[in-house]
Design a protein around this motif. Structure first.
Motif, short mmCIF file in Angstrom:
data_model
loop_
_atom_site.label_atom_id
_atom_site.label_comp_id
_atom_site.label_asym_id
_atom_site.label_seq_id
_atom_site.Cartn_x
_atom_site.Cartn_y
_atom_site.Cartn_z
N PHE A 11 39.22 66.20 44.81
CA PHE A 11 38.07 65.82 45.67
C PHE A 11 36.78 66.75 44.85
CE2 PHE A 11 41.16 65.61 49.16
CZ PHE A 11 41.01 63.83 49.25
N THR A 18 38.09 69.98 43.89
CA THR A 18 39.32 70.71 44.80
C THR A 18 40.86 69.78 44.67
OG1 THR A 18 37.61 70.86 47.09
CG2 THR A 18 39.93 71.17 47.58
N ALA A 20 42.63 68.77 45.96
CA ALA A 20 43.93 69.05 46.85
C ALA A 20 45.47 68.42 47.35
CB ALA A 20 43.46 67.82 48.20
N PRO A 39 49.63 75.27 56.36
CA PRO A 39 48.37 75.94 56.55
C PRO A 39 47.53 74.75 56.70
CG PRO A 39 49.33 77.18 54.70
CD PRO A 39 50.00 75.89 55.15
N SER A 40 46.09 74.60 57.42
CA SER A 40 45.04 74.20 57.65
C SER A 40 44.29 74.29 55.99
CB SER A 40 44.02 74.92 58.00
OG SER A 40 43.00 73.76 58.56
N GLY A 41 44.39 73.32 54.90
CA GLY A 41 43.64 72.74 54.20
C GLY A 41 45.18 73.30 52.42
N SER A 42 46.23 72.25 53.84
CA SER A 42 46.99 72.77 52.68
C SER A 42 46.94 71.65 51.59
CB SER A 42 47.92 73.23 52.90
OG SER A 42 48.56 72.40 54.25
N GLY A 43 46.66 70.49 52.33
CA GLY A 43 46.61 69.11 51.98
C GLY A 43 47.36 68.31 53.00
N LYS A 44 48.11 68.34 53.59
CA LYS A 44 48.37 67.73 54.30
C LYS A 44 48.24 65.60 55.63
CE LYS A 44 48.81 70.37 58.27
NZ LYS A 44 47.97 71.32 57.11
N THR A 45 46.81 65.94 55.22
CA THR A 45 46.52 65.35 55.48
C THR A 45 45.94 64.26 54.79
OG1 THR A 45 44.76 65.90 57.22
CG2 THR A 45 44.46 63.74 57.03
N THR A 46 45.70 65.12 53.36
CA THR A 46 45.70 64.15 52.24
C THR A 46 46.84 63.24 51.64
OG1 THR A 46 44.34 65.31 51.47
CG2 THR A 46 44.71 64.12 49.10
N ARG B 403 39.97 61.25 59.75
CA ARG B 403 38.71 62.88 59.39
C ARG B 403 38.55 63.56 61.13
NH1 ARG B 403 34.46 62.38 55.20
NH2 ARG B 403 36.87 61.58 53.44
#
Ligand SMILES: Nc1ncnc2c1ncn2[C@@H]1O[C@H](COP(=O)(O)OP(=O)(O)O)[C@@H](O)[C@H]1O
Ligand SMILES: [Mg+2]
Lengths: 233, 405
Positions: A11, A18, A20, A39-46, B403
């Motif tokens: 990103f 970033t 991701a 962890p949060s921000g580790s790229g799971k949603t991505t 999101r």
């Protein structure tokens, strides 16, 4: 079935880049139920967005159901999402101005089914989640657990091969979370492949397979006991 | 795949903005359609031909003031000289100028007697050069001959025994007969004075452009023995402006016992007579443009607002399989539904306002086809206005669905 090799996703904003996902590798077999933690921000949603064709990627290759998706245009990707993938979101994402019937109807209309076919599928899938008697209710008239059930009905109505869920129980109390989880297990038992991102160790443990994501990379875990503490951060 | 049903049901659960826009569309349509109709009627009125050679004609006043001024002699000399001036096609003395706003009217009737009603007619007093100078066409009968022309004194009530009338006047007097059969018939002026119709001209308008019988005019074979009088001059094509200057100088020098004033071309006269109409057209056009822009902006505003409010929903729809085209269509269709309510309401209001205008201001009833045309135009305005926001909606990234904010 779902095969990601060396996927990269960056990103870029004016100030920062970033990374991701970096060299993200994953194989999901037909009929599997994979829980993704990290962890949060580790790229799971991505990862889930790329898996669900909501987002494009930069490097590597991704085959969904045997098809290389990198050359598909937006319209083809939309069609593939519609036919092969069901989405479940953390905040349910029901359309507030539509009743349950019309909500479940949304993907079926994009599919182009005729009216009797749509009605049959809507009734069946709402019946599956135990809400067939609430068809004319608005989402705001339901509890969170019920709303997520409607979202599941909506995801299933088109009979997709994959169900992708991003923190489906994140907004639910543990009782509701457990009932949603057992619903997902029923669905998986009927043959639908499920990939679920979750924070909840208890729920992750109930999946057939766990993977752990950190800094945009996968480290597979077969033994739940190997999970580091950071996962709940 | 049209989704009118769910779009409509979603709208009904969220209707305040949509209803306001629909009302705005209805009011805009009402005003625009009535304004266009009024503009059309006014411009039709402005485009009517007066029957004279407007491009090349002008007129002026000559007012004798000197002790020695002799109107009869002066008029004869002036006309003879004017007709010889280079660039002048012909010239006459006349009592009133077509479409100028001021003139004489009388009533003509087919039967003698005060108990019969006359038909109103504008009177132009001219000599045998009148037909040529005014550039009229005799379509039945004949022109006056020099011996027909008499002198009218200032307080005279008697009328000549011949007249030429317009075709419209002939048809007004004898509605059941072909106009040419009016030639040779006798009509009565001042209730009982007979006049024989000796000629019919195709067209000549009265001085009053707002008069509903503006096509009713007659020529009376007379010169006026008035110290203050008017000359009407037709120049050769293209020479009007230079002739106007020459004529003014010539008349001023030829007889110092009078003054020349109020020289004006027919083009300018037309412009002055229709000034109110052209002002009305400009005002209505401005109002129409402003209203359309405001309505379009209202649609853009509501659509942008609802796109922003529904970003997540749009992302979700995309995730569930909506193509960009499907999102675009959703907003276009939603606007079409809102506009449809607006234009049907507008159709009713348009008729309502027109009925009001017909009753209060004597306007004509609107032609039916204005209404469907107005509806289509507002539908198009709506679709154009919503296209930008709809395009924006279609470009919303599907990933927004996941999101969590
Ligand atoms: N649209 C985006 N623009 C910029 N950075 C993003 C965007 N989406 C995610 N990121 C960044 O990418 C990284 C991974 O995010 P995400 O996949 O949402 O993590 P997770 O779901 O594991 O919490 C984070 O650093 C996040 O800030
Ligand atoms: Mg996430």
């Amino acid at each position: 079935m779902l095969k990601m090799t060396e996927i990269k996703k960056v990103f870029r904003t004016d100030l920062v880049e970033t990374h991701a996902l970096r060299d993200f590798n994953l194989h999901v077999d037909e009929g599997d139920f994979v829980a993704v933690t990290g962890p949060s921000g580790s790229g799971k949603t991505t990862f889930l967005n790329i898996a669900g064709l909501l987002e494009t990627f930069e490097g590597g290759s991704y085959q969904l159901d045997g098809e290389d998706v990198s050359h598909l245009n937006d319209k083809q990707r939309s069609q593939m999402r519609n036919e092969k993938i069901g989405f479940i979101f953390q905040s349910f994402n029901l359309i507030p101005d539509l009743d349950l019937f019309d909500n479940v109807d949304v993907p079926l209309r994009y599919r182009g089914f005729n009216a009797p076919e749509r009605r049959k599928r809507i009734e069946q899938s709402l019946d599956l989640v135990g809400l067939a008697n609430r068809m004319k209710h608005l989402p705001s008239q339901l509890s969170g657990g019920q709303q997520q059930r409607v979202a599941i009905a909506r995801a299933l109505a088109g009979e997709p091969r994959f169900l992708l869920a991003d923190e489906p129980t994140g907004n639910l109390d543990s009782k509701m979370a457990n009932s949603v989880m057992s619903l997902l297990q029923d669905i998986n038992d009927r043959g639908t492949t499920i990939v679920m991102v979750t924070h909840d160790q208890e729920l992750a443990r109930q999946a057939k397979r766990n993977i752990y994501v950190r800094d945009g990379k996968v480290s597979e875990l077969h033994e739940v006991s190997e999970l580091p503490d950071a996962v709940t951060a | 795949m049209l989704e009118i049903g769910p779009i409509f049901r979603a709208l009904m659960r969220n209707k305040v903005g949509a209803i306001l826009i629909a009302i705005q569309i209805a009011i805009t349509m009402t005003i625009i359609v009535n304004a266009v109709f009024i503009i059309y009627e006014r411009s039709q009125k402005m485009q009517r031909e007066s029957g004279i050679d407007e491009a090349n004609s002008f007129y002026l006043s000559s007012a004798g003031f000197a002790e020695s001024f002799n109107a009869k002699v002066s008029i004869k000399e002036d006309l003879a000289a004017l007709r010889q001036l280079p660039g002048v096609a012909n010239a006459i003395q006349i009592n009133a100028i077509p479409i100028s706003g001021g003139g004489w009217s009388m009533g003509l009737q087919t039967q003698a007697g005060a108990e019969y009603d006359g038909v109103g007619v504008a009177v132009y007093m001219v000599d045998e050069h009148g037909v040529d100078t005014l550039d009229l066409e005799i379509i039945a009968g004949e022109n006056f001959s020099p011996s027909d022309i008499g002198w009218r004194e200032t307080a005279q009530r008697l009328w000549p025994d011949k007249i030429i009338i317009t075709k419209s006047m002939a048809e007004a007097l004898f509605p059941d007969d072909p106009f040419e059969t009016a030639v040779g018939k006798t009509v009565f002026i001042n209730d009982t004075e007979p006049m024989v119709i000796t000629g019919i001209i195709d067209k000549l308008q009265a001085p009053w452009v707002g008069w509903d019988r503006v096509e009713n005019a007659m020529l009376s074979p007379e010169n006026l023995n008035y110290e203050s009088t008017r000359y009407f001059i037709r120049a050769e094509p293209g020479q009007r402006d230079s002739v106007m200057k020459n004529v003014e100088e010539f008349l001023a020098e030829s007889n110092t016992g009078r003054i020349i004033r109020s020289m004006r071309s027919i083009e300018e006269t037309r412009e002055r007579s229709y000034r109110g109409d052209s002002a009305m057209i400009k005002i209505l056009t401005t109002v129409m443009i402003i209203l359309t822009v405001v309505t379009a902006l209202g649609i853009v505003g509501l659509a942008s607002f609802s796109v922003n409010r529904r970003k997540k929903q749009i992302g979700t729809r995309r995730a569930l399989g909506a193509s960009q085209g499907a999102i675009l269509r959703y907003f276009m269709l939603e606007n079409f539904l809102i506009s449809s309510v607006g234009v049907f309401l507008g159709a009713a209001l348009t008729v309502g306002l027109n009925v009001l205008l017909v009753n209060q201001f004597d306007l004509d009833p609107i032609d039916w086809f204005y209404i469907p045309i107005g509806m289509v135009i507002l539908w198009i305005v709506g679709q154009l206005a919503v296209f930008g926001p709809a395009k924006k909606a279609a470009n919303i990234a599907p990933a927004i669905a996941t999101r969590t904010v």
